[in-house]
Motif scaffolding. Structure first.
Motif, PDB file in Angstrom:
ATOM      1  N   GLY A   1      -1.690  84.797  37.715  1.00 29.89           N
ATOM      2  CA  GLY A   1      -1.084  84.274  39.010  1.00 29.89           C
ATOM      3  C   GLY A   1       0.203  83.503  38.824  1.00 29.89           C
ATOM      4  N   LEU A   2       0.465  83.395  37.811  1.00 27.74           N
ATOM      5  CA  LEU A   2       2.098  82.797  37.529  1.00 27.74           C
ATOM      6  C   LEU A   2       3.004  84.130  37.759  1.00 27.74           C
ATOM      7  CD1 LEU A   2       1.875  80.443  34.283  1.00 27.74           C
ATOM      8  CD2 LEU A   2       2.434  79.813  36.840  1.00 27.74           C
ATOM      9  N   CYS A   3       2.767  85.405  37.386  1.00 25.98           N
ATOM     10  CA  CYS A   3       3.571  86.334  37.353  1.00 25.98           C
ATOM     11  C   CYS A   3       3.588  86.911  39.021  1.00 25.98           C
ATOM     12  CB  CYS A   3       2.788  87.553  36.483  1.00 25.98           C
ATOM     13  SG  CYS A   3       3.047  87.170  34.742  1.00 25.98           S
ATOM     14  N   ALA A   4       2.172  86.841  39.648  1.00 26.11           N
ATOM     15  CA  ALA A   4       2.171  87.125  40.906  1.00 26.11           C
ATOM     16  C   ALA A   4       3.040  86.165  41.879  1.00 26.11           C
ATOM     17  CB  ALA A   4       0.735  87.215  41.498  1.00 26.11           C
ATOM     18  N   GLY A   5       3.136  84.844  41.407  1.00 25.20           N
ATOM     19  CA  GLY A   5       3.718  83.968  42.360  1.00 25.20           C
ATOM     20  C   GLY A   5       5.388  84.198  42.034  1.00 25.20           C
ATOM     21  N   VAL A   6       5.796  84.670  40.663  1.00 34.61           N
ATOM     22  CA  VAL A   6       7.276  85.097  40.759  1.00 34.61           C
ATOM     23  C   VAL A   6       7.548  86.341  41.460  1.00 34.61           C
ATOM     24  CG1 VAL A   6       8.800  86.156  38.934  1.00 34.61           C
ATOM     25  CG2 VAL A   6       7.262  84.248  38.277  1.00 34.61           C
ATOM     26  N   VAL A   7       6.458  87.264  41.677  1.00 36.13           N
ATOM     27  CA  VAL A   7       6.719  88.576  42.255  1.00 36.13           C
ATOM     28  C   VAL A   7       6.930  88.143  43.646  1.00 36.13           C
ATOM     29  CG1 VAL A   7       5.678  90.845  43.239  1.00 36.13           C
ATOM     30  CG2 VAL A   7       5.591  90.193  40.628  1.00 36.13           C
ATOM     31  N   VAL A   8       6.017  87.602  44.147  1.00 38.76           N
ATOM     32  CA  VAL A   8       6.072  87.037  45.806  1.00 38.76           C
ATOM     33  C   VAL A   8       7.138  86.156  46.203  1.00 38.76           C
ATOM     34  CG1 VAL A   8       4.972  85.376  47.496  1.00 38.76           C
ATOM     35  CG2 VAL A   8       3.561  86.934  45.814  1.00 38.76           C
ATOM     36  N   LEU A   9       7.793  85.241  45.117  1.00 43.12           N
ATOM     37  CA  LEU A   9       8.973  84.636  45.548  1.00 43.12           C
ATOM     38  C   LEU A   9      10.184  85.606  45.667  1.00 43.12           C
ATOM     39  CD1 LEU A   9       8.728  81.402  43.378  1.00 43.12           C
ATOM     40  CD2 LEU A   9       8.852  81.463  45.917  1.00 43.12           C
TER      41      LEU A   9
ATOM     42  N   LEU B   1       9.960  88.983  46.229  1.00 42.78           N
ATOM     43  CA  LEU B   1      10.188  89.624  47.500  1.00 42.78           C
ATOM     44  C   LEU B   1      10.490  88.904  48.750  1.00 42.78           C
ATOM     45  CD1 LEU B   1       6.562  91.717  46.957  1.00 42.78           C
ATOM     46  CD2 LEU B   1       9.170  92.453  46.840  1.00 42.78           C
ATOM     47  N   SER B   2      10.351  87.654  48.567  1.00 36.52           N
ATOM     48  CA  SER B   2      10.639  86.940  49.992  1.00 36.52           C
ATOM     49  C   SER B   2      11.865  86.042  49.732  1.00 36.52           C
ATOM     50  CB  SER B   2       9.556  85.676  50.048  1.00 36.52           C
ATOM     51  OG  SER B   2       9.312  84.767  48.893  1.00 36.52           O
ATOM     52  N   LYS B   3      12.543  86.406  48.613  1.00 35.81           N
ATOM     53  CA  LYS B   3      13.938  85.859  48.214  1.00 35.81           C
ATOM     54  C   LYS B   3      14.028  84.500  48.373  1.00 35.81           C
ATOM     55  CE  LYS B   3      15.959  89.971  50.642  1.00 35.81           C
ATOM     56  NZ  LYS B   3      17.294  90.490  51.777  1.00 35.81           N
ATOM     57  N   SER B   4      13.096  84.055  47.477  1.00 31.74           N
ATOM     58  CA  SER B   4      13.024  82.452  46.996  1.00 31.74           C
ATOM     59  C   SER B   4      12.758  81.596  48.404  1.00 31.74           C
ATOM     60  CB  SER B   4      14.117  81.967  46.275  1.00 31.74           C
ATOM     61  OG  SER B   4      14.189  82.689  45.124  1.00 31.74           O
ATOM     62  N   ILE B   5      12.100  82.323  49.375  1.00 27.04           N
ATOM     63  CA  ILE B   5      11.588  81.514  50.486  1.00 27.04           C
ATOM     64  C   ILE B   5      10.167  81.171  50.470  1.00 27.04           C
ATOM     65  CG2 ILE B   5      11.590  81.488  53.073  1.00 27.04           C
ATOM     66  CD1 ILE B   5      13.959  83.162  53.245  1.00 27.04           C
ATOM     67  N   SER B   6       9.857  80.149  50.579  1.00 28.37           N
ATOM     68  CA  SER B   6       8.548  79.610  50.501  1.00 28.37           C
ATOM     69  C   SER B   6       7.614  80.462  51.532  1.00 28.37           C
ATOM     70  CB  SER B   6       8.422  78.048  50.690  1.00 28.37           C
ATOM     71  OG  SER B   6       6.974  77.756  50.540  1.00 28.37           O
ATOM     72  N   THR B   7       6.418  80.846  50.729  1.00 30.26           N
ATOM     73  CA  THR B   7       5.284  81.395  51.737  1.00 30.26           C
ATOM     74  C   THR B   7       4.035  80.923  51.526  1.00 30.26           C
ATOM     75  OG1 THR B   7       4.355  83.473  52.043  1.00 30.26           O
ATOM     76  CG2 THR B   7       5.219  83.235  49.825  1.00 30.26           C
ATOM     77  N   SER B   8       3.269  80.821  52.401  1.00 37.38           N
ATOM     78  CA  SER B   8       2.192  79.949  52.150  1.00 37.38           C
ATOM     79  C   SER B   8       0.929  80.668  51.743  1.00 37.38           C
ATOM     80  CB  SER B   8       1.798  79.333  53.739  1.00 37.38           C
ATOM     81  OG  SER B   8       1.518  80.794  54.633  1.00 37.38           O
ATOM     82  N   ILE B   9       1.199  81.999  51.027  1.00 38.48           N
ATOM     83  CA  ILE B   9       0.604  82.497  50.303  1.00 38.48           C
ATOM     84  C   ILE B   9       0.026  81.726  49.152  1.00 38.48           C
ATOM     85  CG2 ILE B   9       2.088  84.111  49.286  1.00 38.48           C
ATOM     86  CD1 ILE B   9      -0.034  86.255  49.307  1.00 38.48           C
ATOM     87  N   LEU B  10       1.092  80.937  48.704  1.00 33.64           N
ATOM     88  CA  LEU B  10       1.379  80.151  47.386  1.00 33.64           C
ATOM     89  C   LEU B  10       0.600  78.949  47.610  1.00 33.64           C
ATOM     90  CD1 LEU B  10       4.743  81.346  46.123  1.00 33.64           C
ATOM     91  CD2 LEU B  10       2.678  82.321  45.708  1.00 33.64           C
ATOM     92  N   VAL B  11       0.043  78.274  48.683  1.00 32.35           N
ATOM     93  CA  VAL B  11      -0.168  76.835  49.091  1.00 32.35           C
ATOM     94  C   VAL B  11      -1.781  76.849  48.448  1.00 32.35           C
ATOM     95  CG1 VAL B  11      -0.513  74.949  50.442  1.00 32.35           C
ATOM     96  CG2 VAL B  11       1.510  76.461  50.640  1.00 32.35           C
ATOM     97  N   PHE B  12      -1.933  75.759  47.498  1.00 26.66           N
ATOM     98  CA  PHE B  12      -3.413  75.197  47.171  1.00 26.66           C
ATOM     99  C   PHE B  12      -4.145  74.958  48.326  1.00 26.66           C
ATOM    100  CE2 PHE B  12      -6.519  72.891  45.247  1.00 26.66           C
ATOM    101  CZ  PHE B  12      -7.092  73.710  44.290  1.00 26.66           C
ATOM    102  N   ASN B  13      -5.124  75.503  48.618  1.00 25.71           N
ATOM    103  CA  ASN B  13      -6.027  74.946  50.134  1.00 25.71           C
ATOM    104  C   ASN B  13      -7.177  74.029  49.349  1.00 25.71           C
ATOM    105  OD1 ASN B  13      -7.872  74.829  52.072  1.00 25.71           O
ATOM    106  ND2 ASN B  13      -6.424  76.015  53.140  1.00 25.71           N
ATOM    107  N   GLU B  14      -6.926  72.940  49.581  1.00 27.04           N
ATOM    108  CA  GLU B  14      -8.245  71.961  49.023  1.00 27.04           C
ATOM    109  C   GLU B  14      -9.418  72.170  49.660  1.00 27.04           C
ATOM    110  OE1 GLU B  14      -8.852  67.230  49.616  1.00 27.04           O
ATOM    111  OE2 GLU B  14      -7.040  67.958  49.837  1.00 27.04           O
TER     112      GLU B  14
END
Length: 551
Positions: free
Chosen positions: A61-69, A71-84
Motif C-alpha cells: 500500500g505504501l509503495c502504491a501510494g508513492v506510485v500514485v503520487l 503519476l499525479s505529480k504530488s497532487i492529492s488524489t482521492s484514491i488515497l483517502v481512507f473512507n470510514e
C-alpha cells in the motif's frame, strides 16, 4: 469510496463509453491488482520469520501510494483517502464475524475470565492512563486547541489493538494459551475500545461534574451488555428459523444466504440503535457456529466455513492496503501545518503512551491472576506476560477509523489533522516494527522446549477438574480428601455455590453443558439435533465438530 477526483490525473481515460465512472474502475483495478500481488507474496513468505501478509499488504500500500503520487505529480488524489464508512460497513463485519464463527470455543471459554479481565478491565485501565497522560503531555508540546472529549477519544483510539496482525505471528499449535488469550483479548479489546469511544461521544462535557465518570461507566456497561445480548439473540433466531423451516431440503443456497444476511443484519441493527456492532456480530458468530452451523446440510457447512474465512481474509488484506495508501494522502500532511519537530514529538508521545498503556495492565493483571490462582500450572509466567504485552502493541485500521471519526470533518483544524497524521505514523511503525519482530522474539523468549511446558494446561484436565465433573455422584474435592482418612464417612453433595467459588471456570462450563443439552439444543438445534438428509455423509462433519465443540 469517493474517487471522483482521481480521473483528473488520467486525462487520457476521461473519454469513455462505459456506463461506469472511469475513476472508480481505475481504483478498483488498482486495489484488486494489489490484492492478487499481496496474496502471491504472502504465499511466498509464509515460512518467513520476519514477514506476514499484514506487513506485506501495508508495504504494498505504501509503495502504491508513492506510485500514485508520482503519476499525479504530488497532487492529492482521492484514491488515497481512507473512507470510514467503507471500513465500518463493509470491511470490518466479515472479519469480526469470522473471528467469532471460527473461534476455538472450548479454548476461548476456558480462558474466558482471563480474556475478559484483559479485554475489558485492561482496556479501561489503558484508556484512563493514555487519556490522562495525553492531556498533560500533548499540551506541553504546543497542541492546545483540543478539548476534554478529544483527549478521552485519544485514549479510546490508542487502546484498540490490531488482533489481525497479531494472530498472524502467533501459532495456535505451538502457543495455544497465548493464541487463545491474545486472540480473545484482541477482539474484546477492539469492541471495548469502540464502546468507550461511543460512550465518550454520547456524553456532554460542557458541564463536567462528579457524576460524569459514573455516567461514562453506566453508558459503557449498557452498550457492552446490550450489544452482546443482541448478537446472542440474532444467532439464536437464525438457528431456530433454519432448524424449524429446514431450507436444505430444497436449497442449500438459502441456508448460506440467510446465515450471511442475518449476521450482517445484526451488525447493522446494532449500529442503527447506537450499540457496538463489533460486539454484536462477534457473539452472533459464536452462537451461529454453536447452533446454526449444525442445523444445515454438510455442503452448506463446508461452504460457510471456507466462505466466511475467505471473505475475512480478503477484507483484512484490503484494509492494510488501504491504510498503507492512505498514509501518503498529501492533503492531510499539508493541512496539519506542523513542523517536522512537532510531528515527531506528537507521534513519539502517542507511541510511548501505547507502550505504557499496554504495560500498565498486562503485568499487574497477570500477577493478580497468579496470586488468585491456586494451581501452579494455571499461572502466567513472566515470559508469557512479556509476549502478551509485545504482541498487543500493534495498532491497525480500527485506530485509523476512530481517529478519522473524531478528528476529520468539514472544518478540520490544523491540530486535528496533526492528530490524524500522528496516528497514522503510530499505526504504520507499530505494524512494521512489532509485527516483524514478534515471531523471532517468541522463538528467543519461548524456545520450543518451553512452549510445550507453557501450553494451555486447561487442555488437559487435572484430577481436580475431573472430580468436579462428577457432581452427580455427590462427591466434592474436600469430601474425597476427608474420606481418605475415614472410609465410613458418607460423602456429602457439594453445593454449586461452593464449587463455583473454588473452581469457577470448570463449574460454569459443566453447568452450562447440562443446561445446553437439556434445554437449548432441543429448541435451537446444534450437534445431536441435525435433520437427517438421505445420502449426506454427516458423520465426518459431526466428528470434526465434536473435536472443537464449544461448551
Amino acid at each position: 469510496m469517493a474517487f471522483h477526483e482521481t480521473i483528473q490525473q488520467f486525462p487520457s481515460l476521461q473519454k469513455s463509453s462505459s456506463f461506469f465512472d472511469p475513476s472508480t474502475v481505475i481504483a478498483i483495478c488498482v486495489f484488486f491488482t494489489l490484492l492478487c500481488v499481496c496474496i502471491i507474496i504472502g504465499h511466498l513468505v509464509e515460512e518467513n520469520r520476519w514477514a506476514n501478509e499484514s506487513i506485506t499488504a501495508l508495504l504494498l500500500g505504501l509503495c502504491a501510494g508513492v506510485v500514485v503520487l508520482l503519476l499525479s505529480k504530488s497532487i492529492s488524489t482521492s484514491i488515497l483517502v481512507f473512507n470510514e464508512d467503507l471500513f465500518f460497513l463493509y470491511l470490518l463485519p466479515p472479519i469480526i464475524f469470522n473471528a467469532g464463527f471460527q473461534v476455538k470455543k472450548k479454548q476461548f471459554f476456558k480462558n474466558f475470565t482471563t480474556i475478559l479481565m484483559f479485554g475489558v478491565f485492561g482496556t479501561v485501565i489503558s484508556f484512563c492512563l493514555i487519556s490522562l497522560c495525553a492531556f498533560y503531555l500533548i499540551k506541553k508540546i504546543g497542541v492546545t486547541n483540543l478539548d476534554t472529549k478529544d483527549y478521552l477519544a485519544i485514549g479510546a483510539i490508542l487502546s484498540a489493538t490490531d488482533s489481525v496482525c497479531t494472530l498472524q505471528v502467533l501459532s495456535q499449535d505451538e502457543t495455544p494459551f497465548l493464541y487463545s488469550v491474545v486472540f480473545g483479548e484482541g477482539v474484546v479489546n477492539d469492541a471495548t475500545s469502540i464502546v468507550l469511544f461511543n460512550a465518550v461521544q454520547s456524553l456532554d462535557f460542557s458541564n463536567v461534574d462528579g457524576l460524569t465518570a459514573l455516567k461514562l461507566v453506566g453508558t459503557f456497561l449498557y452498550l457492552f451488555i446490550t450489544s452482546t445480548l443482541l448478537g446472542v439473540v440474532a444467532g439464536l433466531l437464525s438457528a431456530f428459523i433454519i432448524k424449524t423451516l429446514y431450507f436444505g431440503r430444497h436449497s442449500t443456497d438459502r441456508e448460506v444466504a440467510i446465515m450471511i444476511i442475518m449476521a450482517y443484519l445484526s451488525y447493522m441493527i446494532a449500529e442503527l440503535i447506537n450499540l457496538s456492532g463489533i460486539l454484536t456480530i462477534f457473539f452472533c458468530g459464536i452462537v451461529m457456529s454453536h447452533y446454526t452451523w449444525h442445523n444445515v446440510t454438510e455442503s452448506s457447512r463446508r461452504t460457510t466455513k471456507h466462505g466466511f474465512a475467505t471473505l475475512s481474509f480478503i477484507a483484512e488484506t484490503f484494509i492494510f492496503l488501504y491504510v498503507g495508501m492512505d498514509a501518503l494522502d498529501i492533503d492531510k500532511w499539508k493541512s496539519s501545518h506542523a513542523s517536522a519537530g512537532t510531528s515527531i514529538a506528537v507521534s513519539s508521545t502517542l507511541f510511548g503512551l501505547v507502550l505504557l498503556g499496554r504495560a500498565a495492565f498486562v503485568f499487574p493483571l497477570a500477577n493478580i491472576k497468579n496470586l488468585v490462582g491456586k494451581r501452579e500450572g494455571t499461572k502466567i509466567k513472566f515470559r508469557q506476560q512479556f509476549i502478551m504485552w509485545w504482541a498487543g502493541l500493534m495498532r491497525g485500521a480500527i485506530t485509523v477509523a476512530l481517529s478519522y471519526h473524531q478528528f476529520s470533518g468539514s472544518n478540520t483544524s490544523s491540530e486535528a489533522a496533526l492528530m490524524i497524521t500522528s496516528t497514522l505514523i503510530v499505526v504504520v511503525l507499530s505494524t512494521l516494527v512489532f509485527g516483524s519482530i514478534t515471531k523471532p522474539l517468541i522463538e528467543v523468549v519461548m524456545p520450543r522446549q518451553l512452549k510445550s511446558l507453557n501450553s494451555d494446561v486447561t487442555d488437559n484436565q487435572s484430577l481436580e477438574d475431573l472430580r468436579i465433573l462428577l457432581l452427580e455422584n455427590g462427591d466434592s474435592i474436600d469430601d474425597q480428601d476427608n474420606n481418605n482418612g475415614n472410609n465410613n464417612q458418607q460423602p456429602r453433595r457439594a453445593s454449586s455455590l461452593r464449587l463455583l467459588i473454588s473452581n469457577p471456570t470448570t463449574t460454569v462450563h459443566y453447568l452450562w453443558r447440562k443446561f445446553d443439552d437439556k434445554f437449548m439444543r432441543p429448541v435451537f438445534g446444534g450437534r445431536g439435533f441435525v435433520p437427517y438428509v438421505p445420502g449426506s455423509p454427516t458423520g465426518e462433519a459431526d466428528a470434526d465438530a465434536d473435536a472443537d465443540e464449544a461448551s
